[in-house]
Design an enzyme around this catalytic site. Structure first.
Site, short mmCIF file in Angstrom:
data_model
loop_
_atom_site.label_atom_id
_atom_site.label_comp_id
_atom_site.label_asym_id
_atom_site.label_seq_id
_atom_site.Cartn_x
_atom_site.Cartn_y
_atom_site.Cartn_z
N HIS A 197 -2.73 6.41 4.87
CA HIS A 197 -1.29 6.58 5.08
C HIS A 197 -0.84 7.93 4.51
O HIS A 197 -1.32 8.34 3.45
CB HIS A 197 -0.49 5.50 4.34
CG HIS A 197 -0.65 4.11 4.90
ND1 HIS A 197 -1.29 3.81 6.07
CD2 HIS A 197 -0.20 2.91 4.41
CE1 HIS A 197 -1.22 2.50 6.29
NE2 HIS A 197 -0.59 1.94 5.30
N CYS B 6 0.82 -1.23 0.00
CA CYS B 6 0.00 0.00 0.00
C CYS B 6 0.85 1.28 0.00
O CYS B 6 0.56 2.24 -0.72
CB CYS B 6 -0.94 -0.01 1.20
SG CYS B 6 -0.15 -0.50 2.74
N1 LIG Z 1 -4.98 -3.44 5.62
C1 LIG Z 1 -4.38 -2.81 4.63
O1 LIG Z 1 -4.37 -1.56 4.56
C2 LIG Z 1 -3.67 -3.58 3.56
C3 LIG Z 1 -3.17 -2.86 2.50
C4 LIG Z 1 -2.51 -3.54 1.49
C5 LIG Z 1 -2.36 -4.90 1.57
N2 LIG Z 1 -2.86 -5.59 2.62
C6 LIG Z 1 -2.72 -7.05 2.61
O2 LIG Z 1 -4.02 -7.59 2.35
C7 LIG Z 1 -4.16 -8.84 3.03
C8 LIG Z 1 -5.38 -8.74 3.95
O3 LIG Z 1 -5.15 -7.72 4.89
P1 LIG Z 1 -6.27 -7.17 5.87
O4 LIG Z 1 -5.71 -5.91 6.40
O5 LIG Z 1 -7.60 -7.17 5.20
O6 LIG Z 1 -6.24 -8.27 7.03
P2 LIG Z 1 -7.42 -8.70 8.04
O7 LIG Z 1 -8.32 -7.56 8.29
O8 LIG Z 1 -6.73 -9.33 9.18
O9 LIG Z 1 -8.22 -9.81 7.23
C9 LIG Z 1 -7.65 -11.07 6.92
C10 LIG Z 1 -8.67 -11.91 6.17
O10 LIG Z 1 -8.05 -13.14 5.82
C11 LIG Z 1 -8.89 -14.20 6.26
N3 LIG Z 1 -8.11 -15.38 6.60
C12 LIG Z 1 -7.18 -15.49 7.58
N4 LIG Z 1 -6.70 -16.77 7.61
C13 LIG Z 1 -7.35 -17.44 6.63
C14 LIG Z 1 -7.31 -18.80 6.15
N5 LIG Z 1 -6.50 -19.70 6.69
N6 LIG Z 1 -8.14 -19.13 5.13
C15 LIG Z 1 -8.98 -18.22 4.59
N7 LIG Z 1 -9.06 -16.93 4.97
C16 LIG Z 1 -8.25 -16.55 5.99
C17 LIG Z 1 -9.60 -13.64 7.48
O11 LIG Z 1 -10.76 -14.42 7.72
P3 LIG Z 1 -11.32 -14.75 9.18
O12 LIG Z 1 -12.41 -13.74 9.44
O13 LIG Z 1 -11.87 -16.10 9.02
O14 LIG Z 1 -10.19 -14.67 10.14
C18 LIG Z 1 -9.91 -12.24 6.98
O15 LIG Z 1 -11.03 -12.25 6.15
C19 LIG Z 1 -2.85 -9.07 3.77
O16 LIG Z 1 -2.02 -9.87 2.99
C20 LIG Z 1 -2.26 -7.67 3.91
O17 LIG Z 1 -0.87 -7.68 4.01
C21 LIG Z 1 -3.52 -4.95 3.62
#
Ligand SMILES: NC(=O)c1ccc[n+]([C@@H]2O[C@H](COP(=O)([O-])OP(=O)(O)OC[C@H]3O[C@@H](n4cnc5c(N)ncnc54)[C@H](OP(=O)(O)O)[C@@H]3O)[C@@H](O)[C@H]2O)c1
Length: 348
Positions: A247, A133
């Protein structure tokens, strides 16, 4: 009759997954069926999408049957485990995690910057990696500057929101803020430091040998790959701030040639994905709050860096150094919006 692609959101209950759903709805992305996938923890959860309640299913080996686009918004281990299964089922993987970014065979794409990198993917299933990001928020405004004058070196300091670490971190900032205001001690859970009313070094893995964290290293590796420019130098310092969403980055550039302040500013006006917010008289500039919910990176504090080479003087003075202050919604431009734009391009 037009056959619409079936789609799946992997990590639909998370911060990026939920934003992805809202962007698909806002942009009226044309698709057939939609599967909302997550871990067993949230299987059965109902999520409202386009006026209908959809049930979250547990991600599994048959999840990608008949699916054309998979928006992967889960952690990189989950993506690494399921991307091959998706590909084998003919599903294109649009990966928001870091799992594939460094793979030379996988295009790392910002639609406003290097859409040509995914030319070979049209018409067949493949993987497209969405950059980190902070890299997206940096390179969207820097690309028009680079096209106009060339960029030799970037010094960037980030002010990254708690939501960059996901839904649990958002909850932590909210609950911790309440606790602190109620006179209780802040107890960190997701982060190692209290995030309410605080600023601290980024929570990604620290390399003890180099003293850099992985967020800082990504700026260099990803910028070089996206711009196909192994010579660009990036010196990054990444920190988290007690902000919920959006950010910000302080940026100091060394350009390949000296340019006037007017030329420097003009390169940003009207650039794709950029909105100039630079009201010197009113002292109004980009903020994460102004960027939240928007589709552009906000750019302000546009000014020359007089501590670097200056050619000539007065209004004709030309500078090798330029400064910017940018803010972007990292859940949208930095993640979900970029992923949806990639799917729109591939679906054409
Ligand atoms: N947040 C940001 O600003 C941002 C920006 C760019 C990139 N990212 C990337 O995007 C990805 C998601 O980030 P996020 O911030 O959305 O994280 P998050 O809010 O923690 O969400 C993670 C998601 O992944 C699911 N998950 C976890 N373990 C799993 C499994 N074993 N099988 C299937 N689903 C699973 C979770 O489901 P449950 O509800 O079942 O736990 C939840 O839906 C990450 O790789 C992160 O590095 C994030």
């Amino acid at each position: 009759m037009e056959t619409l692609p079936n789609i799946a959101i992997i990590g639909a209950t998370g911060a990026v997954g939920r934003e992805c759903l809202s962007i698909l709805e806002q942009r009226k992305f044309k698709h057939g069926t939609i599967k909302l996938l997550a871990s067993s923890r949230s299987a059965g959860t109902k999520i409202e999408y386009r006026g209908k309640a959809h049930t979250v299913e547990e991600l599994g080996p048959r999840s990608f049957d008949g699916v054309k686009f998979g928006f992967f918004a889960a952690g990189s281990d989950t993506v690494k485990a399921f991307a091959p299964i998706a590909l084998a089922a003919g599903c294109t993987v649009i990966d928001k995690s870091s799992a594939h970014r460094a793979d030379p065979k996988v295009p790392l794409v910002i639609p406003e910057v290097n859409p040509e990198a995914m030319a070979e993917l049209k018409g067949r299933a493949g993987i497209v990696a969405v950059p980190n990001c902070s890299t997206i928020i940096l390179l969207v405004p820097l690309t028009p500057i680079r096209k106009a004058f060339g960029i030799e070196r970037i010094v960037v300091s980030t002010y990254q929101a708690a939501s960059g670490a996901g839904a649990a971190a958002m909850e932590e900032l909210e609950s911790q803020t309440r606790e602190v205001l109620a006179g209780k001690a802040a107890v960190p859970r997701v982060f190692k430091e209290p995030c309410a009313f605080n600023v601290f070094s980024h929570d990604s893995t620290m390399n003890p040998a180099s003293g850099k964290n992985s967020e800082e290293e990504k700026f260099t590796t990803e910028s070089r790959k996206i711009w196909s420019d192994p010579s660009v130098k990036v010196n990054a310092t990444c920190v988290r701030v007690g902000v919920m969403r959006g950010h910000s980055e302080s940026v100091c550039l060394t350009l390949k040639k000296a340019v006037t302040e007017k030329e420097f500013r003009a390169s940003l006006e009207g650039a794709a994905g950029v909105r100039v917010v630079d009201d010197r008289a009113g002292n109004k500039f980009p903020t994460p709050l102004k960027a939240t919910g928007g589709d552009d990176v906000l750019v302000g504090r546009i000014r020359p860096d007089e501590t670097q080479e200056v050619v000539g003087s007065g209004v004709a003075a030309a500078y090798r150094g330029g400064n910017l202050w940018v803010s972007g919604d990292q859940l949208r431009m930095g993640a979900a919006l970029t992923a949806v734009k990639i799917a729109e391009m591939l679906a054409k």
